[in-house]
Design an enzyme around this catalytic site. Structure first.
Site, PDB file in Angstrom:
ATOM      1  N   ASP A 246       0.838  -1.187   0.000  1.00 10.84           N
ATOM      2  CA  ASP A 246       0.000   0.000   0.000  1.00 10.84           C
ATOM      3  C   ASP A 246       0.879   1.245   0.000  1.00 10.84           C
ATOM      4  O   ASP A 246       2.109   1.158   0.004  1.00 10.84           O
ATOM      5  CB  ASP A 246      -0.959  -0.004   1.190  1.00 10.84           C
ATOM      6  CG  ASP A 246      -0.229  -0.135   2.527  1.00 10.84           C
ATOM      7  OD1 ASP A 246       1.028  -0.126   2.528  1.00 10.84           O
ATOM      8  OD2 ASP A 246      -0.909  -0.248   3.555  1.00 10.84           O
TER       9      ASP A 246
ATOM     10  N   ASP B 271      -7.928  -8.068   1.387  1.00 13.19           N
ATOM     11  CA  ASP B 271      -6.882  -8.278   2.394  1.00 13.19           C
ATOM     12  C   ASP B 271      -7.383  -7.921   3.781  1.00 13.19           C
ATOM     13  O   ASP B 271      -8.249  -7.061   3.946  1.00 13.19           O
ATOM     14  CB  ASP B 271      -5.664  -7.415   2.076  1.00 13.19           C
ATOM     15  CG  ASP B 271      -5.923  -5.941   2.334  1.00 13.19           C
ATOM     16  OD1 ASP B 271      -5.637  -5.454   3.442  1.00 13.19           O
ATOM     17  OD2 ASP B 271      -6.452  -5.264   1.421  1.00 13.19           O
TER      18      ASP B 271
ATOM     19  N   CYS C 188     -11.718 -30.710  10.007  1.00 14.44           N
ATOM     20  CA  CYS C 188     -10.785 -29.760   9.390  1.00 14.44           C
ATOM     21  C   CYS C 188      -9.501 -30.490   9.012  1.00 14.44           C
ATOM     22  O   CYS C 188      -8.993 -31.329   9.757  1.00 14.44           O
ATOM     23  CB  CYS C 188     -10.470 -28.620  10.355  1.00 14.44           C
ATOM     24  SG  CYS C 188      -9.240 -27.447   9.738  1.00 14.44           S
TER      25      CYS C 188
ATOM     26  N   CYS D 183      -6.559 -28.971   8.364  1.00 17.83           N
ATOM     27  CA  CYS D 183      -5.348 -28.176   8.594  1.00 17.83           C
ATOM     28  C   CYS D 183      -4.384 -28.954   9.497  1.00 17.83           C
ATOM     29  O   CYS D 183      -4.797 -29.843  10.251  1.00 17.83           O
ATOM     30  CB  CYS D 183      -5.695 -26.824   9.201  1.00 17.83           C
ATOM     31  SG  CYS D 183      -5.923 -26.822  10.991  1.00 17.83           S
TER      32      CYS D 183
ATOM     33  N   CYS E 213      -5.395 -29.037  13.345  1.00 13.55           N
ATOM     34  CA  CYS E 213      -6.502 -29.926  13.726  1.00 13.55           C
ATOM     35  C   CYS E 213      -6.125 -31.398  13.577  1.00 13.55           C
ATOM     36  O   CYS E 213      -6.679 -32.258  14.264  1.00 13.55           O
ATOM     37  CB  CYS E 213      -7.740 -29.604  12.889  1.00 13.55           C
ATOM     38  SG  CYS E 213      -8.484 -28.004  13.307  1.00 13.55           S
TER      39      CYS E 213
ATOM     40  N   HIS F 280      -4.468 -22.280  11.747  1.00 10.73           N
ATOM     41  CA  HIS F 280      -5.819 -22.799  11.495  1.00 10.73           C
ATOM     42  C   HIS F 280      -6.669 -21.778  10.752  1.00 10.73           C
ATOM     43  O   HIS F 280      -7.341 -22.115   9.761  1.00 10.73           O
ATOM     44  CB  HIS F 280      -6.521 -23.176  12.799  1.00 10.73           C
ATOM     45  CG  HIS F 280      -7.980 -23.471  12.583  1.00 10.73           C
ATOM     46  ND1 HIS F 280      -8.442 -24.704  12.177  1.00 10.73           N
ATOM     47  CD2 HIS F 280      -9.077 -22.660  12.665  1.00 10.73           C
ATOM     48  CE1 HIS F 280      -9.753 -24.648  12.030  1.00 10.73           C
ATOM     49  NE2 HIS F 280     -10.162 -23.415  12.329  1.00 10.73           N
TER      50      HIS F 280
END
Length: 436
Positions: free
Chosen positions: A150, A344, A384, A386, A389, A415
């Site tokens: 930015d 974002d 999940c 991930c 998990c 996660h």
């Protein structure tokens, strides 16, 4: 829902319209029949669109793969010098060229394809010139994926204690003293106090572009002014006109040396439809490579959706659209319907660090609660995929949070990032199937 009465909204709308007309009359606009239709873009000092050279876009390209038959949602591909981005997608924020408590290589493995870095913080330390000496952000970070930076404008105006806490995008560090105070905003640029060492920093549209050239991101943003929504109509109009002039100056500076970078325009106007349309008409007439939706989006999701609903049919369909500073799961479900391609936010990792665990279609887990202390056999979220998990129980991560172990911040962030990338993958599939 906003508590502002209908009468006060109508009154403010008429006040904005009157001020716009007054500003044009005072400036004694001169025009010929050929450009008469463009005079309401703003003021006489705006740079005319025809004065800008076209930009060679061979290193940056956007294509639409599929438009949904149910909404404005679309699936696309954004081609950059550092890789292709499947859209729509979530863009995690690496404020100081790093995610808090998560290695960016891990984020890449989780599904990240575009990373947002903040020019403001990197200018203050280590300095854009230092990053340039290191070979730019990609080499410095040892990161081979696309990066967006930015201009520094959002941090300058939001950290200076000028935005109220109720702003939808107001969740940034604020200082009650003068550590990040804005000293002056003039046509040349903005002068502010560095929160790190108290130095006075002067930032112009041109110097912001130079800093982002030194950083070497794939996508860069022009300097803009962010006012709170409660600012008077007169101040909002003056800031909008100045922002347009600053963005035109930024674009002209960028065109001098594109360096395989793309510059997005930032559309402003707050929740006022007249100002949003004015901003769209002028900035979309200039040869920017994409559009970012910035400025105040109100204080509620209802107001944000009203702004996006108004803007959606007026956005250029051939350019990528980025929504600045919004990235919570609830908002994503609605904003992608308006044609948003990338968005974002630091929200998912911020919540993850503090023990709030995202759950698909359900109530988020607050793992600090004592009810999870003896939850030994359940993963954070059943089903999940991930790595957190698959490996740890709720009871263990609860313990880490209560013991203030840094690992807890890492696991919660991982996660939530996995959740966001998986959510975007499902959304892309839904759009391709015309289910969203």
């Amino acid at each position: 829902v906003s508590t502002q009465s209908t009468g006060s909204r109508v009154s403010e709308h008429m006040n904005v319209k009157r001020l716009l007309c007054t500003s044009r009359n005072k400036l004694k606009l001169k025009y010929t029949p050929q450009n008469k239709q463009r005079t309401y873009f703003g003021v006489e000092s705006y740079e005319p669109p025809e004065s800008f050279d076209a930009i060679d876009s061979k290193h940056f390209r956007f294509e639409i793969v599929h438009f949904s038959k149910k909404s404005k949602a679309r699936v696309g591909r954004l081609y950059t010098p550092h890789g292709t981005i499947e859209t729509p997608t979530f863009v995690p924020v690496a404020t100081n060229a790093a995610f808090k408590y998560v290695d960016h290589q891990v984020a890449k493995q989780l599904g990240s394809t575009l990373t947002f870095c903040n020019t403001y913080h990197l200018m203050l330390h280590p300095g854009a010139d230092v990053v340039k000496q290191a070979g730019g952000l990609h080499r410095w970070m040892n990161y081979d994926q696309p990066i967006i930076t930015d201009s520094g404008g959002f941090q300058i105006f939001s950290m200076s204690n000028t935005l109220p806490q109720k702003e939808l995008k107001g969740s940034v560090v604020k200082y009650s003293d003068d550590r990040a105070k804005v000293l002056s905003v003039k046509e040349e640029g903005v002068t502010f106090i560095s929160y790190r060492d108290g130095k006075h920093i002067h930032l112009t549209p041109e110097s912001s572009v130079h800093a982002q050239k030194d950083l070497g991101a794939d996508i860069i943003i022009p300097l803009d002014i962010l006012l709170p929504q409660h600012a008077t109509p007169k101040k909002r109009i003056e800031a909008l006109h100045r922002t347009h002039r600053w963005e035109a100056r930024s674009l002209r500076e960028h065109i001098k040396n594109p360096k395989n970078q793309a510059m997005y325009a930032v559309i402003h106007g707050g929740t006022d439809e007249q100002l949003r349309e004015l901003s769209l008409k002028y900035l979309c007439s200039l040869p920017f490579s994409g559009i970012a939706i910035g400025g105040s989006l109100g204080s509620t999701k209802t107001e944000m959706n009203q702004v996006l609903s108004f803007m959606s049919p007026r956005l250029p369909p051939n350019l990528p659209i980025h929504l600045l500073g919004i990235g919570d799961p609830e908002s994503i479900d609605s904003v992608v319907r308006f044609g948003i391609d990338t968005l974002d936010s630091a929200f998912p990792t911020r919540l993850g660090r503090h023990g709030t665990i995202f759950v698909d279609g359900g109530v988020n887990l607050i793992l600090k609660r004592s009810e999870y202390k003896r939850d030994f056999d359940k993963p954070l979220v059943p089903g999940c995929t991930c790595p957190v998990c698959k490996t740890y129980s709720r009871g263990y991560v609860h313990h880490l949070l209560k013991a203030q172990e840094p690992l807890a911040k890492t696991l919660g962030s991982i996660h939530n990032l996995h959740f966001m990338f998986e959510k975007m993958r499902v959304i892309r599939e839904m759009i391709l199937n015309d289910d969203l």
